[in-house]
Design a protein around this motif. Structure first.
Motif, PDB file in Angstrom:
ATOM      1  N   GLU A  10      -8.175  -7.758  -5.171  1.00 49.27           N
ATOM      2  CA  GLU A  10      -6.941  -8.509  -5.415  1.00 49.27           C
ATOM      3  C   GLU A  10      -6.901  -9.084  -6.830  1.00 49.27           C
ATOM      4  O   GLU A  10      -5.825  -9.344  -7.375  1.00 49.27           O
ATOM      5  CB  GLU A  10      -6.788  -9.635  -4.391  1.00 49.27           C
ATOM      6  CG  GLU A  10      -7.768 -10.786  -4.530  1.00 49.27           C
ATOM      7  CD  GLU A  10      -9.134 -10.535  -3.915  1.00 49.27           C
ATOM      8  OE1 GLU A  10     -10.018 -11.393  -4.058  1.00 49.27           O
ATOM      9  OE2 GLU A  10      -9.300  -9.463  -3.298  1.00 49.27           O
ATOM     10  N   ALA A  11      -8.085  -9.260  -7.444  1.00 47.78           N
ATOM     11  CA  ALA A  11      -8.125  -9.796  -8.811  1.00 47.78           C
ATOM     12  C   ALA A  11      -7.471  -8.853  -9.804  1.00 47.78           C
ATOM     13  O   ALA A  11      -7.007  -9.278 -10.874  1.00 47.78           O
ATOM     14  CB  ALA A  11      -9.572 -10.069  -9.218  1.00 47.78           C
ATOM     15  N   LEU A  12      -7.424  -7.548  -9.499  1.00 46.53           N
ATOM     16  CA  LEU A  12      -6.846  -6.582 -10.432  1.00 46.53           C
ATOM     17  C   LEU A  12      -5.350  -6.800 -10.632  1.00 46.53           C
ATOM     18  O   LEU A  12      -4.793  -6.417 -11.664  1.00 46.53           O
ATOM     19  CB  LEU A  12      -7.093  -5.158  -9.933  1.00 46.53           C
ATOM     20  CG  LEU A  12      -8.560  -4.731  -9.774  1.00 46.53           C
ATOM     21  CD1 LEU A  12      -8.640  -3.277  -9.342  1.00 46.53           C
ATOM     22  CD2 LEU A  12      -9.333  -4.952 -11.065  1.00 46.53           C
ATOM     23  N   ALA A  13      -4.701  -7.438  -9.682  1.00 40.80           N
ATOM     24  CA  ALA A  13      -3.263  -7.675  -9.791  1.00 40.80           C
ATOM     25  C   ALA A  13      -2.932  -8.680 -10.882  1.00 40.80           C
ATOM     26  O   ALA A  13      -1.788  -8.753 -11.334  1.00 40.80           O
ATOM     27  CB  ALA A  13      -2.708  -8.158  -8.448  1.00 40.80           C
ATOM     28  N   GLU A  14      -3.917  -9.467 -11.326  1.00 36.61           N
ATOM     29  CA  GLU A  14      -3.688 -10.491 -12.338  1.00 36.61           C
ATOM     30  C   GLU A  14      -4.284 -10.118 -13.688  1.00 36.61           C
ATOM     31  O   GLU A  14      -4.296 -10.930 -14.616  1.00 36.61           O
ATOM     32  CB  GLU A  14      -4.284 -11.826 -11.884  1.00 36.61           C
ATOM     33  CG  GLU A  14      -3.729 -12.336 -10.554  1.00 36.61           C
ATOM     34  CD  GLU A  14      -4.408 -13.621 -10.124  1.00 36.61           C
ATOM     35  OE1 GLU A  14      -5.393 -14.029 -10.789  1.00 36.61           O
ATOM     36  OE2 GLU A  14      -3.970 -14.213  -9.124  1.00 36.61           O
ATOM     37  N   ALA A  15      -4.768  -8.888 -13.816  1.00 37.76           N
ATOM     38  CA  ALA A  15      -5.506  -8.503 -15.018  1.00 37.76           C
ATOM     39  C   ALA A  15      -4.586  -8.064 -16.142  1.00 37.76           C
ATOM     40  O   ALA A  15      -3.521  -7.483 -15.916  1.00 37.76           O
ATOM     41  CB  ALA A  15      -6.477  -7.378 -14.690  1.00 37.76           C
ATOM     42  N   ASP A  16      -5.021  -8.348 -17.377  1.00 36.62           N
ATOM     43  CA  ASP A  16      -4.407  -7.784 -18.569  1.00 36.62           C
ATOM     44  C   ASP A  16      -5.199  -6.561 -19.043  1.00 36.62           C
ATOM     45  O   ASP A  16      -4.650  -5.649 -19.641  1.00 36.62           O
ATOM     46  CB  ASP A  16      -4.358  -8.824 -19.689  1.00 36.62           C
ATOM     47  CG  ASP A  16      -3.500 -10.023 -19.323  1.00 36.62           C
ATOM     48  OD1 ASP A  16      -2.314  -9.825 -19.010  1.00 36.62           O
ATOM     49  OD2 ASP A  16      -4.020 -11.155 -19.331  1.00 36.62           O
ATOM     50  N   THR A  17      -6.505  -6.603 -18.806  1.00 39.58           N
ATOM     51  CA  THR A  17      -7.400  -5.478 -19.098  1.00 39.58           C
ATOM     52  C   THR A  17      -8.327  -5.297 -17.907  1.00 39.58           C
ATOM     53  O   THR A  17      -8.870  -6.277 -17.383  1.00 39.58           O
ATOM     54  CB  THR A  17      -8.233  -5.737 -20.369  1.00 39.58           C
ATOM     55  OG1 THR A  17      -7.392  -5.772 -21.506  1.00 39.58           O
ATOM     56  CG2 THR A  17      -9.289  -4.652 -20.565  1.00 39.58           C
ATOM     57  N   ILE A  18      -8.505  -4.059 -17.467  1.00 37.25           N
ATOM     58  CA  ILE A  18      -9.433  -3.751 -16.386  1.00 37.25           C
ATOM     59  C   ILE A  18     -10.514  -2.823 -16.930  1.00 37.25           C
ATOM     60  O   ILE A  18     -10.210  -1.812 -17.560  1.00 37.25           O
ATOM     61  CB  ILE A  18      -8.717  -3.073 -15.203  1.00 37.25           C
ATOM     62  CG1 ILE A  18      -7.687  -4.028 -14.579  1.00 37.25           C
ATOM     63  CG2 ILE A  18      -9.727  -2.625 -14.138  1.00 37.25           C
ATOM     64  CD1 ILE A  18      -6.794  -3.370 -13.539  1.00 37.25           C
ATOM     65  N   VAL A  19     -11.768  -3.169 -16.679  1.00 33.12           N
ATOM     66  CA  VAL A  19     -12.898  -2.373 -17.141  1.00 33.12           C
ATOM     67  C   VAL A  19     -13.656  -1.832 -15.935  1.00 33.12           C
ATOM     68  O   VAL A  19     -14.073  -2.595 -15.057  1.00 33.12           O
ATOM     69  CB  VAL A  19     -13.853  -3.206 -18.018  1.00 33.12           C
ATOM     70  CG1 VAL A  19     -15.010  -2.337 -18.519  1.00 33.12           C
ATOM     71  CG2 VAL A  19     -13.112  -3.838 -19.192  1.00 33.12           C
ATOM     72  N   VAL A  20     -13.819  -0.517 -15.897  1.00 31.25           N
ATOM     73  CA  VAL A  20     -14.658   0.119 -14.873  1.00 31.25           C
ATOM     74  C   VAL A  20     -15.937   0.567 -15.580  1.00 31.25           C
ATOM     75  O   VAL A  20     -15.938   1.572 -16.299  1.00 31.25           O
ATOM     76  CB  VAL A  20     -13.949   1.330 -14.229  1.00 31.25           C
ATOM     77  CG1 VAL A  20     -14.827   1.906 -13.115  1.00 31.25           C
ATOM     78  CG2 VAL A  20     -12.584   0.926 -13.674  1.00 31.25           C
TER      79      VAL A  20
END
Length: 323
Positions: free
Chosen positions: A69-79
């Motif tokens: 659910e944290a991904l919904a608030e992200a400006d940048t996502i790192v895998v």
């Protein structure tokens, strides 16, 4: 550049059997207290893509407080990497990445993390990179991805992918450089005791590492000297003499130690110097060109625009508009 009032939110995805090193890279770079460096810090969150506690190959486990659910608030996502190029990532993660991409979120796949972006269908028809060891496997599994085999990292729109290990650090520092400028990125790099800036187009790996001999010390000393004398004419013959090597030996050792050519390294150093000068001074462009070693504003504009897709003057205006 990021506006000061916006705490840019970086969310890093963790999973079962994640390498502690791969997880630590983005956490170290984006977790830095940038306020001490004159820039707003990032808001950093680590989220779990799978039920926890998450086990690591190092024998310890990780308790992650946040889920996808944290991904919904992200400006940048790192895998940061993935377990195996042929192993499917969790469907919920792939769906969250597709949703984030549709919102314009910046997505970063470090090492085999690029495979996760590819599984989400986000790299079809786009340029990408991954660890050289797995290139053939990834190419066979994702033939629509335009894999770049001999680069450190690749940026294609809002999608960034990198080779493995140290290249992941380079990619993350590249993002800091985009967000906060060359000087802040260089300070973060110095605190991490890594090279301040390596262009994404450099080779991924060094086939024959330079032996630890007195020649190494001479080469390192010459390169350090050159970095402080960029305004002067710097020919490869003069630097080879300074290192007390023949041109052929110097060229071979230089390539082995840096993974690139001397001329490319010198250009990248001068471009980085020009960026810092444009960001931190009001010097006229002819002075910037002189101090960075380009000799003329025409040369500066040509090389700068080709490398960054923007003129030096426009780059300066963009930077000062948010400081």
């Amino acid at each position: 550049m990021l506006p000061d009032h916006h705490p840019h939110h970086v969310v890093v995805v963790a999973y079962q059997q994640i390498s502690p090193f791969h997880l630590a890279v983005p956490c170290t770079v984006f977790g830095e207290d940038l306020a001490r460096l004159g820039a707003p810090r990032y808001r950093l969150t680590v989220c779990a893509a799978e039920p926890g506690p998450l086990q690591t190959p190092a024998g310890f486990s990780l308790g992650i407080a946040h889920g996808l659910e944290a991904l919904a608030e992200a400006d940048t996502i790192v895998v940061p990497a993935w377990r195996d190029p042929a192993e499917p990532a969790p469907p919920a993660l792939l769906e969250a990445l597709r949703d984030a991409h549709a919102r314009g979120v910046r997505l970063v796949g470090l090492c085999l993390g690029a495979v996760v972006l590819a599984q989400a269908g986000l790299l079809d028809g786009r340029r990408a990179s991954t660890h050289w060891v797995f290139m053939d496997d990834v190419a066979a599994l994702h033939p629509r991805v335009q894999l770049q085999r001999d680069v450190l990292y690749v940026e294609d729109g809002t999608l960034l992918t990198s080779a493995g290990t140290a290249a992941a650090i380079d990619c993350c520092l590249h993002l800091v450089r985009q967000d906060h400028g060359a000087e802040v990125a260089s300070r973060v790099a110095r605190r991490m005791v890594v090279a301040p800036h390596r262009q994404g187009g450099q080779a991924q790996y060094i086939e024959q590492p330079l032996p630890v001999t007195c020649g190494d010390d001479r080469l390192a000393a010459v390169l350090e000297w050159a970095a402080f004398h960029l305004a002067e004419p710097l020919g490869i013959d003069a630097l080879a003499d300074r290192a007390r090597m023949s041109r052929r030996t110097f060229t071979r050792h230089f390539r082995a130690a840096t993974g690139t050519t001397f001329n490319q390294w010198l250009l990248e150093q001068r471009l980085a110097r020009a960026q810092r000068l444009l960001e931190t001074s009001d010097s006229a462009l002819d002075r910037v060109a002189q101090h960075a070693g380009f000799g003329s504003t025409v040369s500066l504009r040509s090389h700068f625009s080709r490398a960054f897709g923007v003129s030096p003057a426009a780059y300066r205006r963009t930077f000062h508009a948010v400081t």
